[in-house]
Every structure is written in C-alpha cells, then in structure tokens.
Design an enzyme around this catalytic site. Structure first.
Site, mmCIF file in Angstrom:
data_model
loop_
_atom_site.group_PDB
_atom_site.id
_atom_site.type_symbol
_atom_site.label_atom_id
_atom_site.label_comp_id
_atom_site.label_asym_id
_atom_site.label_seq_id
_atom_site.Cartn_x
_atom_site.Cartn_y
_atom_site.Cartn_z
ATOM 1 N N SER A 117 1.467 -0.099 0.355
ATOM 2 C CA SER A 117 0.583 -1.050 1.028
ATOM 3 C C SER A 117 -0.388 -1.767 0.108
ATOM 4 O O SER A 117 -1.020 -2.738 0.521
ATOM 5 C CB SER A 117 -0.228 -0.338 2.124
ATOM 6 O OG SER A 117 0.631 0.168 3.130
ATOM 7 N N SER B 170 -4.753 -5.253 -0.748
ATOM 8 C CA SER B 170 -3.418 -5.518 -0.197
ATOM 9 C C SER B 170 -2.398 -5.977 -1.222
ATOM 10 O O SER B 170 -2.719 -6.663 -2.191
ATOM 11 C CB SER B 170 -3.549 -6.599 0.879
ATOM 12 O OG SER B 170 -2.314 -6.956 1.420
ATOM 13 N N GLY C 264 1.307 -5.245 4.395
ATOM 14 C CA GLY C 264 1.119 -4.193 3.406
ATOM 15 C C GLY C 264 -0.316 -4.184 2.935
ATOM 16 O O GLY C 264 -0.670 -4.861 1.980
ATOM 17 N N THR C 265 -1.165 -3.423 3.628
ATOM 18 C CA THR C 265 -2.607 -3.491 3.394
ATOM 19 C C THR C 265 -3.229 -2.121 3.584
ATOM 20 O O THR C 265 -2.778 -1.334 4.405
ATOM 21 C CB THR C 265 -3.259 -4.491 4.380
ATOM 22 O OG1 THR C 265 -2.684 -5.776 4.194
ATOM 23 C CG2 THR C 265 -4.759 -4.586 4.175
ATOM 24 N N VAL C 266 -4.307 -1.845 2.829
ATOM 25 C CA VAL C 266 -5.138 -0.676 3.083
ATOM 26 C C VAL C 266 -6.559 -1.152 3.342
ATOM 27 O O VAL C 266 -7.008 -2.155 2.799
ATOM 28 C CB VAL C 266 -5.132 0.321 1.902
ATOM 29 C CG1 VAL C 266 -3.741 0.898 1.699
ATOM 30 C CG2 VAL C 266 -5.640 -0.323 0.610
#
Length: 529
Positions: free
Chosen positions: A62, A368, A349-351
């Site tokens: 991510s 991201s 796709g990220t935190v």
C-alpha cells in the site's frame, strides 16, 4: 462482541484505546514502532515518522519508500499542512502521451518524483525532538531481520504478484521463491534496510541528490523513462494552510487544498449543512439519500476542476462560498436519485496513520503508492518500489490536471482534521481511492451529528459511490432502508469486498487525553500508554 448505540447495533472486534499518548495505523508493527519512539522521549511527529517509515517495510502493498505523502499537524498552537507530492518529470508533455485514451497505470510513464522521503525530513526538521536516524530503527530491523506478514497484506501481495511477476526486479525483491509470502510467513528485504540506512544517515539527501538518486536515474534511463537527476534534486515539499469548512457553530473540518481531493469532502459536507441533515435518524433512507446526492454533486462539481493548484482556473475557497453551497444544495431532489456525470479516480494502495502526545501535538498523515505496489517498478538493489501517481493526470486539452512537465498530478490521498472553537479535536483519515472523501463525510456525520465514539463510527456499515452512480453498501443497513433507497431510484449493490469501503484510523481529543480507534477492515490497531 457487539455494542449498542443510539443509532443501532454494530458488530466489532475492537474497543477504543484511551491514553495520553497514542498512535493508530493500518499495521500493528508500525503502530507499535511509533509508540516505542514516544516512550523513548519522542513527540507525536517523531512517532508519526517512525510509523510511516516502518509501514514502507511491513505494508509494502500500500505504500513504499518511493511513494508520496501528505500531513496535517496541530503543533500545539496552530494547524499546519504539508504537501509531499512530487512533480512530473520535466520531459513529460501531452505529446509524449499522444494517441492514448488514458495515462499509463504502470511502468515509468506512470512515475512522478516520489515525495514521501522529503516529507519525513521536513516534518522532523520543523517539529521533531529525536535524531532523524533514530526514527528508522524499527523499520530497518524489520527489513533486515524480517517480519511476519499480516492477513490483509498477504491477500494484497498475492494480487500484486499476478500483475508484476513478469518484472524481474519486482520478482527478485518481493516474490521470494517466485511467489507472494503467505499469511504468517517471515519476509525480509535487506536491500530496503540498506536504503533506509542511507536515507537516515543523509537526512534524505541520498534519495534526491546522492547515491540512491543515481540508482533511480540509471534505472529510468535503461528503461526509457524520463526521470532525471535534475527532476529529483528539484523536489521540495510544500508547507501550506489547510482549507476549512465550519459545519456546526465552532466545529470545522480541515482538509488540504488541491492537488488532493479533500475539497470534495468539504463541498459535500457544506451541501448537507444546508439541509440540516442531523435532524434525520442516522442510517435512515432520507439521511442516506441526502448523503449520496450531496457526494455526487461534490464529485461532479469539484472533481473536474482539481489539479496542480498552479494550473487551476479558480481558488479552492471559491467552491466553499455559501451562495454556491446553497445553489448546489438546491439541486437535490428529495424524491428521486439523480445521475450527474462522475469521473472518479481509481487506485487504492494507501496507508493512513495518526498520532498524538501528552503535550497536545496531533498528526494526521497519509502515505501512498496509489495502486497497490504502484508502478510495478523496483529500483535494483535498493528495495525501492515506485508509485504510479502519474496515472492521476488527465489527457484532456485545457483540463487543469492535464499532464505536463513539472506539474503535480491529481491525488486521492487526504488527511483530515477537526477543530472546535479553534482547538484540536479529531485527527482522522479513511484510506482507499475515492472512498476517502466519502469516508470522511460518513465519519463526520456519525461522530458530530449522532454522537458515536470514533470506534463505533469505524465499526458502522458504510456506503460507497461508484463512477456509474450505483451504490455499494456493507451488511448492516436494514432491508427496509435499502428498499426505500431503491424506490428513490438508487441502484444498490451488495456482497462487495470489505476492502472497497476503506480503512479508517482516528484520534479524538478528550479532557485528560485521547481516544484512539482503528478500523477492522485493515490489519492495524490503536496503541497507547
């Protein structure tokens, strides 16, 4: 377990964490890395950086060392924002992409300058207490010694393997034995450890103007990419003032201005303010109908106008003017769903992470790759996976987000923050493509209109607006309510994957400390002491 609320009964496996120093994010090892830094004397910014760096190792599906990031910080006196997104290579032009219907979603022609590393550096320089290099301790340990892969990360890894197993350097770095690591198996990446060591020792210089930059440029040149040493060396994060919308008297939502999509959440909330939505029962058909229609209007109005702020045709605050909000609110038909044309971004796709300490400092940070592992490009012998944020550009002539050299592309990622009477109250985010403004809106209504604590608001079912106007819903809304929405003309979709509905992390300031929450839709946790 389950907990009753005034609005219903939601299933949950989590309780909120209450403490004077807290961290919440989507991977437990990263949350704990941030907490350990605070226990060694670091502040909330130190903890956020440590968690962010660790996430590049333990949740590479991510985010990564070659990603972008944004943050909002309450420094004890005021709110400050930072835009850590990178620009397109100077050699990019509309002509380079002529004949395409859309921007590439993988390969070098989807890669803009990665900005996360510089954001870490700038945050540390301005606000950090501990030495920058100390913040890399946990990440380097997990890169060198390995970590056990968590369940949701393993599932995303398996999906990425199908896409990128043909890429030699991706395969060598992230597919040991030719396959994605299974749940609970140990994965290590010593080349990442070496890279993080160089970044830590050089305060980021190695990445933008040193040996790592040379590796990136060499890899681009060998594959026909346009990234140059000058592109990397020119990168600078931008400090800026967050946008704000007063929702209730003294209560304001803050989002970063474009090139992110925080403006969409502000616009939707402003439209609902005109309808006094808090008067309607939560999860009722009338409330959900208003929410959906407001979000459609916000995407339709703001989405096509967002791009690099230096290229936009209007100032962001223009869309938040009360007369325009009233005009948009008047377009909602309470008797029928409408179908404005929507152009919603892909990706997911990220935190997101948030931290807060006993001095009063609070951090809202999002980082991201955009689509999973991003572009699929991994720089040889470095463990650096590059994002694909360049795919966020438009190819339409005259569009403020049209691709061009030195421009920042449209971004989906958006950290959120709420103040009350000018004082910090809530740091939060909901990772996941264009779910993010939708998630911000839903959490705002649950917490501040209906009094749900952040963990209950996390546990509650969510809706998701698709590009065609149809609505995905999680289990938990009553069949009667869904039937009423269908009668209003909404196309309802069920039995959708949980990942579609994002992943929230929240910290609410209380009288003597904080209440932190973490979404069950991710592997993460809230921790504190």
């Amino acid at each position: 377990m389950s907990r009753a609320t005034g609005a219903g009964l939601y299933q949950t496996g989590r309780m909120p964490v209450m403490a004077r120093n807290v961290v919440a994010t989507s991977q437990p090892l990263a949350a704990q890395a941030g907490l350990q830094i605070m226990m060694r004397g670091g502040n909330a910014v130190d903890a956020a950086i440590a968690a962010a760096v660790t996430l590049t190792v333990v949740e590479p599906t991510s985010n990564g060392i070659g990603g972008d990031a944004f943050a909002i910080i309450w420094d004890g006196n005021r709110l400050q924002g930072i835009n850590g997104s990178g620009r397109a290579p100077q050699a990019w032009s509309p002509e380079r992409f002529a004949g395409r219907e859309q921007m590439p979603i993988s390969g070098w022609d989807s890669v803009t300058v990665p900005g996360a590393v510089d954001l870490w550096v700038q945050l540390s320089r301005r606000y950090g207490k501990l030495p920058f290099a100390e913040l890399f301790t946990a990440a380097r340990h997990y890169a060198d010694e390995g970590f056990l892969v968590s369940p949701k990360t393993a599932a995303s890894w398996m999906a990425a393997a199908k896409l990128f197993r043909h890429q030699r350097h991706f395969r060598e770095t992230f597919l040991p034995d030719g396959r994605a690591p299974a749940v609970g198996t140990r994965f290590s990446c010593p080349t990442q450890g070496l890279t993080l060591g160089q970044i830590a020792a050089s305060d980021g210089e190695a990445f933008y103007r040193g040996a790592l930059a040379e590796h990136i440029v060499d890899a681009a040149r060998a594959a026909g990419g346009a990234m140059t040493a000058a592109d990397l060396a020119a990168h600078r994060s931008q400090w800026l003032e967050p946008l704000a919308l007063e929702y209730h008297s003294g209560l304001s939502l803050h989002e970063l201005p474009p090139n992110g999509q925080g403006l969409v959440a502000l616009l939707a909330l402003g439209i609902l303010r005109q309808h006094s939505i808090r008067q309607y029962p939560l999860d009722s058909a009338v409330s959900l109908h208003l929410q959906l229609e407001a979000m459609k209007l916000a995407f339709a109005e703001a989405g096509p106008q967002i791009g690099d702020p230096e290229q936009m045709h209007f100032h962001s605050k223009t869309l938040l003017a009360s007369d325009l909000l009233a005009e948009l609110a008047g377009r909602i038909d309470r008797r029928r769903a409408q179908w404005p044309k929507l152009q919603l971004p892909a990706g997911g796709g990220t935190v997101y992470l948030t931290s807060a300490d006993e001095s009063g400092m609070m951090v809202s940070l999002i980082q991201s790759n955009y689509c999973g592992f991003g572009s699929g490009i991994v720089i040889p012998q470095t463990g650096i996976s590059l994002h694909n944020r360049g795919s966020g550009f438009s190819l339409l002539a005259g569009h403020p987000n049209r691709v061009g050299g030195g421009k920042r592309p449209f971004h989906t990622i958006m950290p959120g923050f709420v103040t009350e009477q000018g004082q910090p109250l809530l740091s939060f985010g909901v990772m996941g493509g264009h779910m993010q403004p939708q998630g911000h809106l839903q959490l705002m209504l649950r917490i501040f209109d209906h009094g749900q604590d952040p963990q209950i608001a996390c546990d509650a079912p969510r809706w998701f607006l698709f590009e065609d106007g149809s609505v995905g819903v999680e289990h938990g809304f009553s069949a009667t309510v869904l039937d009423k929405l269908t009668a209003l003309g909404h196309r309802i979709r069920t039995d959708l994957p949980t990942t579609l509905f994002g992943g929230a992390q929240l910290i609410l300031k209380t009288g003597d400390g904080y209440l932190a929450a973490s979404d069950h839709r991710k592997d993460g946790q809230a921790v504190g002491y």
